[in-house]
Structures are given as structure tokens and as C-alpha cells.
Write a protein that holds these residues in place. Sequence first.
Motif, short mmCIF file in Angstrom:
data_model
loop_
_atom_site.label_atom_id
_atom_site.label_comp_id
_atom_site.label_asym_id
_atom_site.label_seq_id
_atom_site.Cartn_x
_atom_site.Cartn_y
_atom_site.Cartn_z
N UNK A 24 5.42 19.94 -16.46
CA UNK A 24 5.69 21.24 -17.01
C UNK A 24 5.63 20.84 -18.55
N UNK A 25 4.59 21.30 -19.19
CA UNK A 25 3.40 22.30 -18.68
C UNK A 25 2.43 21.38 -18.11
N UNK A 26 1.67 22.24 -17.38
CA UNK A 26 0.48 21.60 -16.46
C UNK A 26 -0.41 20.73 -17.33
N UNK A 27 -0.81 21.06 -18.42
CA UNK A 27 -1.74 20.56 -19.33
C UNK A 27 -0.93 20.58 -20.79
N UNK A 28 -1.48 19.69 -21.68
CA UNK A 28 -1.19 19.54 -23.16
C UNK A 28 -2.28 19.74 -23.92
N UNK A 29 -1.73 20.45 -25.18
CA UNK A 29 -2.77 20.75 -26.27
C UNK A 29 -2.10 20.48 -27.41
N UNK A 30 -2.62 19.33 -28.04
CA UNK A 30 -1.73 18.85 -29.16
C UNK A 30 -2.39 19.45 -30.40
N UNK A 37 -1.19 11.33 -39.73
CA UNK A 37 -0.25 12.18 -39.46
C UNK A 37 -0.07 12.36 -38.00
N UNK A 38 1.13 12.27 -37.40
CA UNK A 38 1.60 12.15 -36.11
C UNK A 38 1.64 13.48 -35.66
N UNK A 39 1.13 14.02 -34.36
CA UNK A 39 1.38 15.26 -33.80
C UNK A 39 2.01 14.96 -32.47
N UNK A 40 3.06 15.47 -31.59
CA UNK A 40 3.85 15.12 -30.51
C UNK A 40 4.36 16.32 -30.14
N UNK A 41 4.63 15.98 -28.45
CA UNK A 41 5.24 17.00 -27.69
C UNK A 41 5.75 16.41 -26.66
N UNK A 42 6.78 17.10 -25.76
CA UNK A 42 7.59 16.81 -24.85
C UNK A 42 6.93 17.30 -23.35
N UNK A 43 6.92 16.47 -22.43
CA UNK A 43 6.25 16.83 -21.20
C UNK A 43 7.37 16.67 -20.11
N UNK A 44 7.86 17.60 -19.53
CA UNK A 44 8.72 17.46 -18.18
C UNK A 44 7.87 16.77 -16.99
N UNK A 45 8.54 15.66 -16.47
CA UNK A 45 7.89 15.36 -15.20
C UNK A 45 9.20 15.67 -14.23
N UNK A 46 8.59 16.34 -13.10
CA UNK A 46 9.56 16.70 -11.95
C UNK A 46 8.97 15.91 -10.55
N UNK A 47 9.70 14.81 -10.29
CA UNK A 47 9.38 14.04 -9.12
C UNK A 47 9.67 14.81 -7.95
N UNK A 48 8.81 14.89 -6.90
CA UNK A 48 9.31 15.71 -5.64
C UNK A 48 9.19 14.59 -4.62
N UNK A 49 10.14 14.75 -3.38
CA UNK A 49 9.90 13.89 -1.94
C UNK A 49 9.89 12.47 -2.28
N UNK A 94 14.30 15.55 -13.31
CA UNK A 94 13.45 15.58 -13.78
C UNK A 94 13.44 14.54 -15.06
N UNK A 95 12.28 14.13 -15.41
CA UNK A 95 12.24 13.11 -16.71
C UNK A 95 11.45 13.80 -17.88
N UNK A 96 11.92 13.40 -19.05
CA UNK A 96 11.36 13.90 -20.14
C UNK A 96 10.37 12.71 -20.84
N UNK A 97 9.30 13.08 -20.95
CA UNK A 97 8.12 12.29 -21.63
C UNK A 97 7.79 12.76 -22.83
N UNK A 98 7.99 11.88 -24.01
CA UNK A 98 7.56 12.24 -25.23
C UNK A 98 6.43 11.48 -25.65
N UNK A 99 5.37 12.32 -25.96
CA UNK A 99 3.93 12.03 -25.87
C UNK A 99 3.56 12.24 -27.51
N UNK A 100 3.05 11.25 -28.30
CA UNK A 100 2.59 11.33 -29.51
C UNK A 100 1.43 10.73 -29.64
N UNK A 101 0.66 11.39 -30.77
CA UNK A 101 -0.86 10.96 -31.37
C UNK A 101 -1.04 10.69 -32.72
#
Length: 147
Positions: A24-30, A37-49, A94-101
Motif C-alpha cells: 500500500x500503495x500498490x505502485x509508486x511514483x516518485x 537531490x533525494x526524493x523519497x516515499x514510504x511504502x506499507x508492506x502487509x504480510x498475509x498468511x 504491517x511493515x513500513x519501508x522507506x524508499x529513497x532515490x
Amino acid sequence: VNNNPSQYKITLSGTVKTPKLNFDPPFLMLMPVPLGVETETDLNIIPQDYLRQSRIHVKLPEVELEDGDRIYPFSVQFPEGQDIVLPSDSKNNRLICHISFRSSKPVSFLGNLCFTDEEENRLLQQQRTVFLLYTRTWRFTALIKKL
């Protein structure tokens, strides 16, 4: 029992649940940013089963530049840890994944970040598309201002 053969029929049934990761979200657009200059966003990872604790790993993509150089412009952090922990109510956290570019050279990227569990089970591998439009617009803007 007691060397006495008996005719018992045992029927077992069950449901196979394969662990998976939802995003969540299902895809990213940075957002496009100036070079270096760095651009960044957070991605929620929801493990199931998941039935046991595991750890998430990320394979970062190598990006080829126009001049043939190869770079790894992405970085990933898990600010609250990257372990899948099984709580008492059987729902996975849920896990939070911080992605930067960041890149010092112009680059556009459309591709995948690969997430796996600690066993690197290919059946559990999930991919999320990352789209980053990174053009020379900023360099051209700087040249126009000088004119």
C-alpha cells in the motif's frame, strides 16, 4: 489394535495458504527532482498468511545510464524493523519501508523492486513497480536562466 485389523477410514481436509506480501500503495511514483537531490516515499508492506516469523529483504535494481555507467540510485530502510512478527491475534503486522532515490546524472526508471522473505522462496517473491521520471529538465532550466 491387539493384532486385530480394523477397517477405519480417516478423511483429512484442509486449505493451503501461501504466505504473500501486499503493498500500500500498490505502485509508486516518485517526483522528479534536481540532480543530486533525494526524493523519497514510504511504502506499507502487509504480510498475509505467515505461520512463523520471517524477515523481509529487498533487491535494489541497478540502473544503466545513457553513458553506459551503472548505478544503484535507490536505497531502502525499515524504520521499525524488517521482521514479520506473528501477534497473538494471528494477524500479521504491517511493515513500513522507506524508499529513497538520488542520482547525480539524469535517469528515468520504470522497473521493479523485489521483496522476498528470509528463505528467499521464489513463490513468495513479490514485485512492485517503481516509476521515476527523471529528465534533463532541471539542467535545461539552469542553462536558460544563464541566457
